[in-house]
Write a protein that holds these residues in place. Sequence first.
Motif, PDB file in Angstrom:
ATOM      1  N   VAL A 204      10.623  32.743 -14.000  1.00  0.00           N
ATOM      2  CA  VAL A 204      11.335  31.720 -14.768  1.00  0.00           C
ATOM      3  C   VAL A 204      10.601  31.518 -16.090  1.00  0.00           C
ATOM      4  CG1 VAL A 204      12.286  29.390 -14.773  1.00  0.00           C
ATOM      5  CG2 VAL A 204      11.993  30.598 -12.605  1.00  0.00           C
ATOM      6  N   THR A 205      11.290  31.769 -17.188  1.00  0.00           N
ATOM      7  CA  THR A 205      10.707  31.646 -18.521  1.00  0.00           C
ATOM      8  C   THR A 205      11.437  30.552 -19.291  1.00  0.00           C
ATOM      9  OG1 THR A 205      10.197  34.010 -18.518  1.00  0.00           O
ATOM     10  CG2 THR A 205      10.125  32.877 -20.639  1.00  0.00           C
ATOM     11  N   CYS A 206      10.691  29.675 -19.945  1.00  0.00           N
ATOM     12  CA  CYS A 206      11.294  28.561 -20.693  1.00  0.00           C
ATOM     13  C   CYS A 206      10.684  28.476 -22.089  1.00  0.00           C
ATOM     14  CB  CYS A 206      11.053  27.224 -19.986  1.00  0.00           C
ATOM     15  SG  CYS A 206      11.662  27.133 -18.312  1.00  0.00           S
ATOM     16  N   SER A 207      11.448  27.914 -23.001  1.00  0.00           N
ATOM     17  CA  SER A 207      10.926  27.653 -24.341  1.00  0.00           C
ATOM     18  C   SER A 207      11.629  26.444 -24.936  1.00  0.00           C
ATOM     19  CB  SER A 207      11.102  28.869 -25.252  1.00  0.00           C
ATOM     20  OG  SER A 207      12.469  29.144 -25.462  1.00  0.00           O
ATOM     21  N   MET A 208      11.011  25.889 -25.978  1.00  0.00           N
ATOM     22  CA  MET A 208      11.533  24.675 -26.594  1.00  0.00           C
ATOM     23  C   MET A 208      11.272  24.738 -28.098  1.00  0.00           C
ATOM     24  SD  MET A 208      10.663  20.766 -25.376  1.00  0.00           S
ATOM     25  CE  MET A 208       8.938  21.181 -25.087  1.00  0.00           C
ATOM     26  N   VAL A 209      12.294  24.430 -28.891  1.00  0.00           N
ATOM     27  CA  VAL A 209      12.127  24.398 -30.340  1.00  0.00           C
ATOM     28  C   VAL A 209      12.337  22.979 -30.849  1.00  0.00           C
ATOM     29  CG1 VAL A 209      12.909  26.785 -30.646  1.00  0.00           C
ATOM     30  CG2 VAL A 209      14.563  24.910 -30.808  1.00  0.00           C
ATOM     31  N   LYS A 210      11.783  22.723 -32.010  1.00  0.00           N
ATOM     32  CA  LYS A 210      11.969  21.430 -32.661  1.00  0.00           C
ATOM     33  C   LYS A 210      13.169  21.528 -33.586  1.00  0.00           C
ATOM     34  CE  LYS A 210       9.434  17.822 -35.145  1.00  0.00           C
ATOM     35  NZ  LYS A 210       8.121  17.437 -35.737  1.00  0.00           N
ATOM     36  N   VAL A 211      14.193  20.706 -33.348  1.00  0.00           N
ATOM     37  CA  VAL A 211      15.443  20.781 -34.105  1.00  0.00           C
ATOM     38  C   VAL A 211      15.208  20.572 -35.593  1.00  0.00           C
ATOM     39  CG1 VAL A 211      17.618  19.565 -34.530  1.00  0.00           C
ATOM     40  CG2 VAL A 211      16.974  20.173 -32.200  1.00  0.00           C
ATOM     41  N   GLU A 212      14.305  19.691 -35.922  1.00  0.00           N
ATOM     42  CA  GLU A 212      14.058  19.343 -37.324  1.00  0.00           C
ATOM     43  C   GLU A 212      13.585  20.536 -38.147  1.00  0.00           C
ATOM     44  OE1 GLU A 212      11.614  15.932 -39.866  1.00  0.00           O
ATOM     45  OE2 GLU A 212      11.240  16.199 -37.728  1.00  0.00           O
ATOM     46  N   THR A 213      12.778  21.419 -37.519  1.00  0.00           N
ATOM     47  CA  THR A 213      12.171  22.529 -38.259  1.00  0.00           C
ATOM     48  C   THR A 213      12.530  23.908 -37.722  1.00  0.00           C
ATOM     49  OG1 THR A 213      10.182  22.503 -36.875  1.00  0.00           O
ATOM     50  CG2 THR A 213      10.201  21.062 -38.822  1.00  0.00           C
ATOM     51  N   GLY A 214      13.006  23.978 -36.491  1.00  0.00           N
ATOM     52  CA  GLY A 214      13.264  25.273 -35.872  1.00  0.00           C
ATOM     53  C   GLY A 214      12.023  25.930 -35.311  1.00  0.00           C
ATOM     54  N   ALA A 215      10.891  25.235 -35.387  1.00  0.00           N
ATOM     55  CA  ALA A 215       9.628  25.796 -34.919  1.00  0.00           C
ATOM     56  C   ALA A 215       9.570  25.830 -33.388  1.00  0.00           C
ATOM     57  CB  ALA A 215       8.447  24.980 -35.452  1.00  0.00           C
ATOM     58  N   LEU A 216       9.024  26.907 -32.864  1.00  0.00           N
ATOM     59  CA  LEU A 216       8.809  27.009 -31.422  1.00  0.00           C
ATOM     60  C   LEU A 216       7.612  26.135 -31.069  1.00  0.00           C
ATOM     61  CD1 LEU A 216       9.519  28.517 -28.722  1.00  0.00           C
ATOM     62  CD2 LEU A 216       7.747  30.170 -29.365  1.00  0.00           C
ATOM     63  N   VAL A 217       7.827  25.113 -30.260  1.00  0.00           N
ATOM     64  CA  VAL A 217       6.743  24.176 -29.950  1.00  0.00           C
ATOM     65  C   VAL A 217       6.163  24.390 -28.562  1.00  0.00           C
ATOM     66  CG1 VAL A 217       7.617  22.393 -31.510  1.00  0.00           C
ATOM     67  CG2 VAL A 217       8.377  22.419 -29.128  1.00  0.00           C
TER      68      VAL A 217
ATOM     69  N   ASP B 103      16.087  16.079 -29.952  1.00  0.00           N
ATOM     70  CA  ASP B 103      14.953  16.490 -30.767  1.00  0.00           C
ATOM     71  C   ASP B 103      14.472  17.882 -30.389  1.00  0.00           C
ATOM     72  OD1 ASP B 103      14.632  13.886 -32.115  1.00  0.00           O
ATOM     73  OD2 ASP B 103      14.082  13.175 -30.116  1.00  0.00           O
ATOM     74  N   TYR B 104      14.604  18.201 -29.091  1.00  0.00           N
ATOM     75  CA  TYR B 104      14.085  19.473 -28.596  1.00  0.00           C
ATOM     76  C   TYR B 104      15.049  20.097 -27.584  1.00  0.00           C
ATOM     77  CZ  TYR B 104       9.681  17.604 -30.419  1.00  0.00           C
ATOM     78  OH  TYR B 104       8.707  17.066 -31.220  1.00  0.00           O
ATOM     79  N   PRO B 105      15.736  21.182 -27.933  1.00  0.00           N
ATOM     80  CA  PRO B 105      16.525  21.916 -26.946  1.00  0.00           C
ATOM     81  C   PRO B 105      15.578  22.780 -26.090  1.00  0.00           C
ATOM     82  CG  PRO B 105      17.360  22.261 -29.178  1.00  0.00           C
ATOM     83  CD  PRO B 105      16.010  21.661 -29.292  1.00  0.00           C
ATOM     84  N   VAL B 106      15.821  22.804 -24.790  1.00  0.00           N
ATOM     85  CA  VAL B 106      15.031  23.608 -23.862  1.00  0.00           C
ATOM     86  C   VAL B 106      15.935  24.703 -23.295  1.00  0.00           C
ATOM     87  CG1 VAL B 106      13.668  23.616 -21.730  1.00  0.00           C
ATOM     88  CG2 VAL B 106      13.612  21.611 -23.233  1.00  0.00           C
ATOM     89  N   VAL B 107      15.517  25.949 -23.414  1.00  0.00           N
ATOM     90  CA  VAL B 107      16.286  27.064 -22.872  1.00  0.00           C
ATOM     91  C   VAL B 107      15.400  27.862 -21.930  1.00  0.00           C
ATOM     92  CG1 VAL B 107      17.727  27.215 -24.936  1.00  0.00           C
ATOM     93  CG2 VAL B 107      15.680  28.648 -24.745  1.00  0.00           C
ATOM     94  N   GLY B 108      16.018  28.684 -21.095  1.00  0.00           N
ATOM     95  CA  GLY B 108      15.219  29.460 -20.159  1.00  0.00           C
ATOM     96  C   GLY B 108      16.000  30.596 -19.546  1.00  0.00           C
ATOM     97  N   SER B 109      15.286  31.393 -18.775  1.00  0.00           N
ATOM     98  CA  SER B 109      15.913  32.522 -18.093  1.00  0.00           C
ATOM     99  C   SER B 109      15.272  32.698 -16.724  1.00  0.00           C
ATOM    100  CB  SER B 109      15.740  33.806 -18.915  1.00  0.00           C
ATOM    101  OG  SER B 109      14.365  34.144 -19.035  1.00  0.00           O
ATOM    102  N   VAL B 110      16.045  33.266 -15.820  1.00  0.00           N
ATOM    103  CA  VAL B 110      15.566  33.581 -14.468  1.00  0.00           C
ATOM    104  C   VAL B 110      15.752  35.071 -14.254  1.00  0.00           C
ATOM    105  CG1 VAL B 110      15.775  33.101 -12.004  1.00  0.00           C
ATOM    106  CG2 VAL B 110      16.290  31.296 -13.661  1.00  0.00           C
ATOM    107  N   THR B 111      14.661  35.764 -13.957  1.00  0.00           N
ATOM    108  CA  THR B 111      14.722  37.202 -13.716  1.00  0.00           C
ATOM    109  C   THR B 111      14.377  37.482 -12.262  1.00  0.00           C
ATOM    110  OG1 THR B 111      14.028  37.641 -16.000  1.00  0.00           O
ATOM    111  CG2 THR B 111      13.876  39.464 -14.442  1.00  0.00           C
ATOM    112  N   ASP B 112      15.290  38.130 -11.584  1.00  0.00           N
ATOM    113  CA  ASP B 112      15.093  38.468 -10.178  1.00  0.00           C
ATOM    114  C   ASP B 112      14.130  39.647 -10.077  1.00  0.00           C
ATOM    115  OD1 ASP B 112      15.276  38.933  -7.474  1.00  0.00           O
ATOM    116  OD2 ASP B 112      17.389  39.535  -7.489  1.00  0.00           O
ATOM    117  N   MET B 113      12.978  39.421  -9.428  1.00  0.00           N
ATOM    118  CA  MET B 113      11.964  40.462  -9.281  1.00  0.00           C
ATOM    119  C   MET B 113      11.921  40.999  -7.852  1.00  0.00           C
ATOM    120  SD  MET B 113      10.585  40.266 -12.394  1.00  0.00           S
ATOM    121  CE  MET B 113       8.927  40.918 -12.379  1.00  0.00           C
ATOM    122  N   GLY B 114      12.956  40.739  -7.073  1.00  0.00           N
ATOM    123  CA  GLY B 114      12.984  41.178  -5.690  1.00  0.00           C
ATOM    124  C   GLY B 114      12.565  40.063  -4.753  1.00  0.00           C
ATOM    125  N   THR B 115      11.286  40.022  -4.408  1.00  0.00           N
ATOM    126  CA  THR B 115      10.795  38.963  -3.526  1.00  0.00           C
ATOM    127  C   THR B 115      10.422  37.703  -4.297  1.00  0.00           C
ATOM    128  OG1 THR B 115       8.532  39.842  -3.646  1.00  0.00           O
ATOM    129  CG2 THR B 115       9.923  40.612  -1.831  1.00  0.00           C
TER     130      THR B 115
END
Length: 227
Positions: free
Chosen positions: A113-126, A97-109
């Motif tokens: 971590v950024t994440c997001s999730m969309v609703k498959v039925e509509t494509g809306a960012l939930v 129902d909801y794919p969860v994606v994310g990214s990790v950005t190295d800031m040194g110390t």
Amino acid sequence: MNGSFVSITIFLIMFTSPIHAAPPNLAVADFTVTSSNPQLAFVGKGLAEMIAADLALSKAVVVIDRERRNVLLGELEFSLSAGVESRMQAGRLLAADYPVVGSVTDMGTQVLVTCSMVKVETGALVWTDRSLGALSDYDALSRRLASSALLGLGLGAAVSAAKPPEPGPEAKAARKEEAIIAFSNAVESYDRKDRVKAVEYIVIARAIDPKNRSEEHTSELQSRQVI
């Protein structure tokens, strides 16, 4: 009359009792990594797997099996980390129902971590969120984002279930960072079907931080007797 009364009573019970909807299905993709440090190459897999484990432990959602995800998406070359349309197609394929994606950005110390999730039925960012912290605090990063995702789905009552067990003796920060790196390498080895190497990395992670939840609660690796 008595029969009619019983029928009406049964009807009222059936249609006034609360209906419990099935928990939503989530598919968590491996996070992309932006870093010049080769040691962090697979940390997006480790953090994604930890967040998936926290979500599964909440019992409020169903997390799609990692191996099933890899096999189905690999065969058709779909990606959960691509654009929204591709994510929706991959989600439908996985019955998520909801794919969860994310990214990790190295800031040194620290890492962002950024994440997001969309609703498959509509494509809306939930839901979308991010967390900044030391990689050695991977437990807290994972727990906070998993809890935030549940809140984004309106499942706030289940957030407390994502809390860790009572902490043991603290490992030094630098060593704890080595633990999540070793665990991430274990997930990568598992994906390559190198079970021997996966076990070796898990042993390293456990030796560094015996109380960390990545090794204790990663249901996918445990269920296949890798750990």
